[in-house]
Design an enzyme around this catalytic site. Structure first.
Site, PDB file in Angstrom:
ATOM      1  CD  GLU A  34      -2.627   1.561   0.178  1.00 60.55           C
ATOM      2  OE1 GLU A  34      -2.413   2.609  -0.470  1.00 60.55           O
ATOM      3  OE2 GLU A  34      -3.507   0.731  -0.111  1.00 60.55           O
ATOM      4  CE  LYS A  35      -0.570   5.094  -5.360  1.00 56.45           C
ATOM      5  NZ  LYS A  35      -1.073   6.383  -4.870  1.00 56.45           N
ATOM      6  N   GLY A  40      -7.489   1.843   2.211  1.00 54.11           N
ATOM      7  CA  GLY A  40      -7.993   2.164   0.889  1.00 54.11           C
ATOM      8  C   GLY A  40      -8.822   3.432   0.836  1.00 54.11           C
ATOM      9  CB  CYS A  42     -14.083   2.693   1.215  1.00 54.24           C
ATOM     10  SG  CYS A  42     -15.656   2.685   2.097  1.00 54.24           S
ATOM     11  N   GLY A 140      -7.288   0.618  -7.052  1.00 54.38           N
ATOM     12  CA  GLY A 140      -8.313   1.649  -6.975  1.00 54.38           C
ATOM     13  C   GLY A 140      -8.216   2.716  -8.048  1.00 54.38           C
ATOM     14  CB  ILE A 180     -17.868  12.289  -5.973  1.00 50.21           C
ATOM     15  CG1 ILE A 180     -17.542  10.806  -5.843  1.00 50.21           C
ATOM     16  CG2 ILE A 180     -16.846  13.126  -5.214  1.00 50.21           C
ATOM     17  CD1 ILE A 180     -16.207  10.409  -6.445  1.00 50.21           C
ATOM     18  CD  GLU A 183     -22.524  10.648  -1.701  1.00 51.79           C
ATOM     19  OE1 GLU A 183     -23.241   9.640  -1.808  1.00 51.79           O
ATOM     20  OE2 GLU A 183     -21.327  10.587  -1.306  1.00 51.79           O
ATOM     21  CG  HIS A 440     -50.106   0.895   9.160  1.00 52.37           C
ATOM     22  ND1 HIS A 440     -50.118   1.579   7.967  1.00 52.37           N
ATOM     23  CD2 HIS A 440     -50.872   1.592  10.026  1.00 52.37           C
ATOM     24  CE1 HIS A 440     -50.880   2.653   8.096  1.00 52.37           C
ATOM     25  NE2 HIS A 440     -51.356   2.685   9.346  1.00 52.37           N
TER      26      HIS A 440
END
Length: 461
Positions: A34-35, A40, A42, A140, A180, A183, A440
């Site tokens: 992972e850089k 990630g 999300c 990603g 995006i 939101e 209901h």
């Protein structure tokens, strides 16, 4: 350079963790690269921090619209910096909690750095050469930056920075009309920022046309919307942006703001991997080409998530990761992936949710269907909410009475749609839905009422 070999190598710590961690629990030697921060998109700069901020915006929107319930609140003050700091600290804490768990796992090695392929199933990262029997690419995507004159000379925001901005802008210009853009426009607007939304085509263009039309009308209370327009020039001086907007008719309008957000889509993070050396092919847009088993053009190399582009959701990459773990690691088998009823939602006010075909898609495919439709206002809870804009729309196949699409706009749309997702996943019919007892006066009765409308139309034929 040090060399290490693994059973399983995963590049990307978002959806890729659905493969690396369970593989290590089987006793296999696994590695994950992972850089950026662990977790990630999300977790760190996407769905989780945005929803935490948007919830605060929803509360503010409830207060602002309380008069329709005969309530007269005295208003509210926004401690914008404290809100953003709280969310950022929570997210960073979640991300930071991942590494200690990795360090306790003797079968899982973590490499913080950028992976570059130097051959088939061989990468270099921070002085190490890693090879593996099986490689999974889950790198990603990132915000797409359009070619706009002057943009490279101004300090604009992308979604990454917009979620961490601690000083609330008084006026914000947003380029984009997708989930995006909308939101984030809602988040800022509900907390008091004046927002201009520059939409190059139409709002939420992938949605059902009826939903898209209703959403565009409803969202006008949150932003000044400029449809079929584009930013054609940008300048920044004395802390003020001067933004030239050209409309469909060629007319030019100049806007000023103290913040500019570019939310014009994403591009896959495939261009820095040197995929050619790995024998992995991409399409013209940079997405990794995979088959229905998520296999790339290289042997024993798979790809998943945004870098593939089949679906751009965290819940879809979770499905892909779990599928790859089961079919290529835990119990290898020649079974294509089945996405089933893949849903989505847009967390604005009003919310939007959808699953299956839009009416435009159903018509283009030649489906024979009827539409079941019901406004929120035509229900007991809808009346309690004083809903003026929400509805449920069901597309039902005439021959077998199965639901082929559902589209909802309105309060808690992302929750309401789940009963239809389950029904579609189980290949259920309109009659199965109508045989269910609904509480209901729960909001879910609107889905039932739309189903009753579809049944009445089928019976009248």
């Amino acid at each position: 350079m040090h060399h290490r070999h693994y059973d399983v190598l995963v590049i990307g710590s978002g959806g890729g963790t659905k493969i690396s961690t369970p593989a290590s629990h089987l006793g296999l030697k696994a590695a994950i690269i992972e850089k950026d921060r662990l977790g990630g998109t999300c977790l760190n700069r996407g769905c989780i921090p945005s929803k935490m901020l948007i919830h605060a915006a929803e509360v503010a929107d409830h207060i602002s619209t309380a008069a329709k319930y005969n309530l007269k609140p005295a208003g509210f003050e926004v401690d914008f910096q404290a809100l953003v700091q709280r969310v950022s600290e929570t997210i960073d804490g979640e991300s930071d909690s991942i590494l200690p768990a990795y360090r306790k796992n003797e079968n899982l090695d973590y490499y913080h750095g950028e992976a570059v392929f130097t051959g088939e199933r061989q990468v270099t990262v921070r002085g190490f050469t890693l090879t593996a029997d099986k490689v999974y690419i889950a790198t990603g995507s990132r915000p797409r930056i359009p070619d706009i004159p002057g943009l490279d000379k101004v300090p604009f925001l992308t979604s990454t920075e917009a979620l961490r901005l601690e000083k609330q802008p008084k006026r914000l210009v947003v380029l984009g009309g997708g989930y995006i853009a909308t939101e984030l426009a809602f988040y800022y607007s509900a907390l008091g920022t004046d927002v201009d939304l520059i939409v190059r085509s139409s709002m939420l263009r992938a949605e059902d046309g009826q939903v898209r039309e209703a959403f565009t009308k409803a969202f006008q209370r949150h932003a000044d919307i400029h449809l079929q327009a584009n930013i054609t020039k940008v300048a920044f001086e004395n802390d003020t942006y001067t933004i030239e907007v050209t409309g469909r008719d060629g007319k030019v309008q100049t806007l000023e703001s103290d913040a500019l957000l570019i939310a014009a889509g994403v591009v896959p993070n495939s261009d820095r991997l040197n995929l050619k050396a790995a024998g992995v092919k991409t399409d013209a847009s940079g997405y990794i080409v995979v088959d229905d088993h998520l296999r790339t053009s290289a042997p024993n190399t798979w790809a998943l998530g945004d870098v593939v582009g089949n679906y751009m959701f965290r819940h879809s990459v979770n499905v892909e990761g779990e599928y790859l773990f089961e079919t290529t690691v835990a119990h290898p088998e020649d079974r294509p992936i089945d996405y089933g009823a893949m849903p989505h939602a847009v967390f604005t006010t009003p919310q939007v949710a959808g699953v299956g075909l839009t009416e435009e898609e159903a018509r283009a495919q030649g489906n024979d269907y009827v539409v079941g439709f019901r406004n929120y206002s035509a229900s007991a809870m809808g009346m309690a909410l004083r809903s003026t804009e929400g509805f449920v729309k069901l597309l039902v196949d005439r021959s077998d009475r199965k639901i082929i699409g559902c589209h909802i706009i309105g309060h808690e749309a992302s929750v309401l749609i789940h009963q239809v997702i389950t029904l579609m996943q189980m290949k259920g019919t309109l009659d199965d839905l109508l045989s269910t007892i609904f509480i209901h006066p729960a909001l879910n009765e609107i889905v039932r009422n739309a189903a009753r409308d579809a049944r009445a139309k089928l019976a009248a034929e």
